[in-house]
Design a protein around this motif. Structure first.
Motif, PDB file in Angstrom:
ATOM      1  N   ASP A   1      41.302  39.542  28.921  1.00 20.10           N
ATOM      2  CA  ASP A   1      41.157  38.138  29.298  1.00 20.10           C
ATOM      3  C   ASP A   1      42.203  37.730  30.336  1.00 20.10           C
ATOM      4  O   ASP A   1      41.911  36.938  31.245  1.00 20.10           O
ATOM      5  N   GLY A   2      43.401  38.278  30.212  1.00 15.91           N
ATOM      6  CA  GLY A   2      44.427  37.981  31.196  1.00 15.91           C
ATOM      7  C   GLY A   2      44.062  38.504  32.572  1.00 15.91           C
ATOM      8  O   GLY A   2      44.277  37.824  33.594  1.00 15.91           O
ATOM      9  N   LEU A   3      43.502  39.720  32.640  1.00 14.60           N
ATOM     10  CA  LEU A   3      43.091  40.266  33.929  1.00 14.60           C
ATOM     11  C   LEU A   3      41.938  39.463  34.505  1.00 14.60           C
ATOM     12  O   LEU A   3      41.917  39.174  35.712  1.00 14.60           O
ATOM     13  N   ILE A   4      40.972  39.089  33.674  1.00 14.10           N
ATOM     14  CA  ILE A   4      39.840  38.302  34.172  1.00 14.10           C
ATOM     15  C   ILE A   4      40.316  36.974  34.726  1.00 14.10           C
ATOM     16  O   ILE A   4      39.860  36.517  35.791  1.00 14.10           O
ATOM     17  N   ASP A   5      41.235  36.332  34.031  1.00 14.73           N
ATOM     18  CA  ASP A   5      41.772  35.065  34.530  1.00 14.73           C
ATOM     19  C   ASP A   5      42.445  35.254  35.883  1.00 14.73           C
ATOM     20  O   ASP A   5      42.218  34.472  36.828  1.00 14.73           O
ATOM     21  N   LEU A   6      43.264  36.299  36.015  1.00 14.44           N
ATOM     22  CA  LEU A   6      43.929  36.578  37.289  1.00 14.44           C
ATOM     23  C   LEU A   6      42.915  36.929  38.365  1.00 14.44           C
ATOM     24  O   LEU A   6      42.982  36.431  39.497  1.00 14.44           O
ATOM     25  N   PHE A   7      41.968  37.792  38.034  1.00 16.29           N
ATOM     26  CA  PHE A   7      40.968  38.245  38.997  1.00 16.29           C
ATOM     27  C   PHE A   7      40.148  37.064  39.509  1.00 16.29           C
ATOM     28  O   PHE A   7      39.988  36.879  40.728  1.00 16.29           O
ATOM     29  N   ASP A   8      39.615  36.269  38.566  1.00 16.30           N
ATOM     30  CA  ASP A   8      38.737  35.177  38.971  1.00 16.30           C
ATOM     31  C   ASP A   8      39.491  34.097  39.746  1.00 16.30           C
ATOM     32  O   ASP A   8      38.912  33.405  40.590  1.00 16.30           O
ATOM     33  N   ARG A   9      40.781  33.965  39.502  1.00 19.47           N
ATOM     34  CA  ARG A   9      41.574  32.946  40.185  1.00 19.47           C
ATOM     35  C   ARG A   9      42.043  33.410  41.562  1.00 19.47           C
ATOM     36  O   ARG A   9      42.042  32.638  42.524  1.00 19.47           O
ATOM     37  N   GLU A  10      42.445  34.693  41.663  1.00 21.00           N
ATOM     38  CA  GLU A  10      43.141  35.143  42.873  1.00 21.00           C
ATOM     39  C   GLU A  10      42.380  36.150  43.727  1.00 21.00           C
ATOM     40  O   GLU A  10      42.694  36.283  44.918  1.00 21.00           O
ATOM     41  N   PHE A  11      41.409  36.875  43.158  1.00 22.02           N
ATOM     42  CA  PHE A  11      40.868  38.034  43.868  1.00 22.02           C
ATOM     43  C   PHE A  11      39.404  37.918  44.275  1.00 22.02           C
ATOM     44  O   PHE A  11      38.828  38.896  44.750  1.00 22.02           O
TER      45      PHE A  11
ATOM     46  N   PRO B   1      21.302  42.901  49.839  1.00 20.84           N
ATOM     47  CA  PRO B   1      22.476  42.116  50.214  1.00 20.84           C
ATOM     48  C   PRO B   1      23.682  42.958  50.621  1.00 20.84           C
ATOM     49  O   PRO B   1      24.460  42.529  51.473  1.00 20.84           O
ATOM     50  N   CYS B   2      23.843  44.122  50.011  1.00 20.86           N
ATOM     51  CA  CYS B   2      24.996  44.978  50.320  1.00 20.86           C
ATOM     52  C   CYS B   2      24.545  46.433  50.342  1.00 20.86           C
ATOM     53  O   CYS B   2      24.243  47.008  49.288  1.00 20.86           O
ATOM     54  N   PRO B   3      24.498  47.060  51.505  1.00 22.85           N
ATOM     55  CA  PRO B   3      24.073  48.456  51.576  1.00 22.85           C
ATOM     56  C   PRO B   3      25.039  49.462  50.955  1.00 22.85           C
ATOM     57  O   PRO B   3      24.659  50.601  50.707  1.00 22.85           O
ATOM     58  N   ILE B   4      26.289  49.076  50.744  1.00 22.47           N
ATOM     59  CA  ILE B   4      27.270  49.920  50.064  1.00 22.47           C
ATOM     60  C   ILE B   4      27.851  49.116  48.903  1.00 22.47           C
ATOM     61  O   ILE B   4      28.281  47.970  49.092  1.00 22.47           O
ATOM     62  N   VAL B   5      27.877  49.721  47.718  1.00 23.38           N
ATOM     63  CA  VAL B   5      28.361  49.021  46.529  1.00 23.38           C
ATOM     64  C   VAL B   5      29.244  49.955  45.721  1.00 23.38           C
ATOM     65  O   VAL B   5      28.975  51.161  45.626  1.00 23.38           O
ATOM     66  N   GLU B   6      30.304  49.399  45.158  1.00 23.79           N
ATOM     67  CA  GLU B   6      31.135  50.106  44.179  1.00 23.79           C
ATOM     68  C   GLU B   6      30.875  49.533  42.792  1.00 23.79           C
ATOM     69  O   GLU B   6      30.903  48.306  42.601  1.00 23.79           O
ATOM     70  N   LEU B   7      30.638  50.409  41.830  1.00 23.80           N
ATOM     71  CA  LEU B   7      30.663  50.045  40.415  1.00 23.80           C
ATOM     72  C   LEU B   7      32.014  50.487  39.888  1.00 23.80           C
ATOM     73  O   LEU B   7      32.321  51.676  39.830  1.00 23.80           O
ATOM     74  N   ARG B   8      32.848  49.515  39.500  1.00 19.91           N
ATOM     75  CA  ARG B   8      34.225  49.779  39.119  1.00 19.91           C
ATOM     76  C   ARG B   8      34.405  49.480  37.633  1.00 19.91           C
ATOM     77  O   ARG B   8      34.137  48.357  37.184  1.00 19.91           O
ATOM     78  N   GLN B   9      34.858  50.481  36.871  1.00 23.75           N
ATOM     79  CA  GLN B   9      35.115  50.329  35.445  1.00 23.75           C
ATOM     80  C   GLN B   9      36.608  50.566  35.193  1.00 23.75           C
ATOM     81  O   GLN B   9      37.115  51.662  35.458  1.00 23.75           O
ATOM     82  N   TYR B  10      37.291  49.558  34.679  1.00 21.07           N
ATOM     83  CA  TYR B  10      38.727  49.659  34.427  1.00 21.07           C
ATOM     84  C   TYR B  10      38.975  49.741  32.921  1.00 21.07           C
ATOM     85  O   TYR B  10      38.498  48.898  32.158  1.00 21.07           O
ATOM     86  N   THR B  11      39.752  50.727  32.520  1.00 29.36           N
ATOM     87  CA  THR B  11      40.243  50.810  31.152  1.00 29.36           C
ATOM     88  C   THR B  11      41.590  50.102  31.088  1.00 29.36           C
ATOM     89  O   THR B  11      42.500  50.409  31.873  1.00 29.36           O
ATOM     90  N   LEU B  12      41.716  49.160  30.158  1.00 31.75           N
ATOM     91  CA  LEU B  12      42.886  48.292  30.102  1.00 31.75           C
ATOM     92  C   LEU B  12      43.714  48.560  28.857  1.00 31.75           C
ATOM     93  O   LEU B  12      43.236  49.130  27.880  1.00 31.75           O
ATOM     94  N   HIS B  13      44.956  48.127  28.910  1.00 30.35           N
ATOM     95  CA  HIS B  13      45.779  48.142  27.712  1.00 30.35           C
ATOM     96  C   HIS B  13      45.197  47.161  26.690  1.00 30.35           C
ATOM     97  O   HIS B  13      44.604  46.142  27.070  1.00 30.35           O
ATOM     98  N   PRO B  14      45.348  47.440  25.409  1.00 28.05           N
ATOM     99  CA  PRO B  14      44.759  46.562  24.390  1.00 28.05           C
ATOM    100  C   PRO B  14      45.188  45.106  24.568  1.00 28.05           C
ATOM    101  O   PRO B  14      46.358  44.801  24.818  1.00 28.05           O
ATOM    102  N   GLY B  15      44.206  44.229  24.465  1.00 26.51           N
ATOM    103  CA  GLY B  15      44.467  42.805  24.524  1.00 26.51           C
ATOM    104  C   GLY B  15      44.702  42.223  25.900  1.00 26.51           C
ATOM    105  O   GLY B  15      45.023  41.036  26.021  1.00 26.51           O
ATOM    106  N   GLN B  16      44.492  43.015  26.955  1.00 27.71           N
ATOM    107  CA  GLN B  16      44.822  42.547  28.306  1.00 27.71           C
ATOM    108  C   GLN B  16      43.618  42.062  29.121  1.00 27.71           C
ATOM    109  O   GLN B  16      43.793  41.550  30.228  1.00 27.71           O
TER     110      GLN B  16
ATOM    111  N   ALA C   1      49.650  46.044  35.696  1.00 23.15           N
ATOM    112  CA  ALA C   1      50.263  46.106  34.369  1.00 23.15           C
ATOM    113  C   ALA C   1      49.236  46.020  33.248  1.00 23.15           C
ATOM    114  O   ALA C   1      49.506  46.435  32.118  1.00 23.15           O
ATOM    115  N   THR C   2      48.040  45.504  33.552  1.00 22.64           N
ATOM    116  CA  THR C   2      46.991  45.412  32.527  1.00 22.64           C
ATOM    117  C   THR C   2      46.206  46.711  32.375  1.00 22.64           C
ATOM    118  O   THR C   2      45.484  46.885  31.397  1.00 22.64           O
TER     119      THR C   2
END
Length: 248
Positions: free
Chosen positions: A25-35, A8-23, A93-94
């Motif tokens: 679920d907030g990033l997932i909500d923003l990501f899934d809603r806007e990105f 399906p995709c000949p080029i792929v990025e595996l992206r691992q983000y280290t977040l501030h503690p407790g952030q 900020a997350t």
């Protein structure tokens, strides 16, 4: 057969983000809603989003492209566009670190063809807010040299069957894409030859049952070792988010 005929995709990025503690679920909500749809509108594919079950401050996701030129165009459009401009401060900020990124390609033609891509629930619905079905075992094997035909043959005929017999519902295999990163604004880990295996299990219990069986140690580990660098493999247990297209 060219990889893009079956993968399906000949080029792929595996992206691992280290977040501030407790952030996370907030990033997932923003990501899934806007990105999600907004990135795909520029020609990318958001293949999957995950919570790391063993690292509460890590968010992991997969993003795919048609080729390296398409990657550059899509990234330039999205990160230069209005959606990212509107939400980048909240997203950044997350994050403590967002540069842990591997640039990958299918390990052989068809190596990622079985990667399931389901219809996502709409953003904001109850289904979108709950974890989706499935847990992914994502293992990054660090190699002494770029993946050789002999290693990939071993992967296809020894590694993949052990996972399948052990309960993996679907698998996908990637190795390092050695093209230069042409979008310097988003760094990637360069000079690190790897083999990435993604194995989708029904749930965490099914993955644990496979781990407890010892099949990998008995049937794979010793014969795989000569291809590996001294660096230990990175093993991630990933729970799919509510809007992940990769799910059981």
């Amino acid at each position: 057969m060219p990889a893009h005929h079956t993968d399906p995709c000949p080029i792929v990025e595996l992206r691992q983000y280290t977040l501030h503690p407790g952030q996370r679920d907030g990033l997932i909500d923003l990501f899934d809603r806007e990105f999600v749809e907004t990135q795909e509108a520029h020609g990318m594919r958001v293949l999957g989003q995950f919570r790391d079950l063993d690292a509460p401050d890590r968010f992991v996701w997969l993003r795919g492209f048609a080729d390296m030129a398409a990657r550059h165009r899509a990234l330039a459009r999205f990160y230069g566009g209005p959606v990212w401009a509107a939400h980048r401060d909240a997203a950044n900020a997350t994050m403590v670190d967002s540069d842990n990124v591997l640039l990958l390609r299918p390990a052989w033609p068809g190596a990622t063809a079985a990667l399931p891509q389901h219809t996502r629930p709409a953003a904001g619905t109850d289904a979108a807010l709950q974890p989706a079905g499935g847990v992914v075992d994502a293992t990054v094997f660090h190699l002494r040299e770029p993946a050789t035909p002999a290693l990939l043959d071993f992967c296809r005929h020894r590694m993949a069957p052990v996972l399948q017999r052990g309960g993996a519902l679907q698998q996908a295999w990637y190795c390092t894409e050695e093209s230069p990163n042409t979008f310097a604004r988003l760094p990637v880990r360069e000079g690190e030859p790897v083999l990435l295996g993604l194995a989708l299990f029904r749930d965490a219990a099914a993955l644990q049952a496979f781990a407890d069986s010892g099949a990998w140690a008995r049937q794979v580990a010793a014969d795989l070792a000569p291809w590996l660098s001294p660096r230990a493999p990175e093993v991630l247990r990933l729970q799919t988010t509510g809007r992940s297209a990769l799910r059981a």
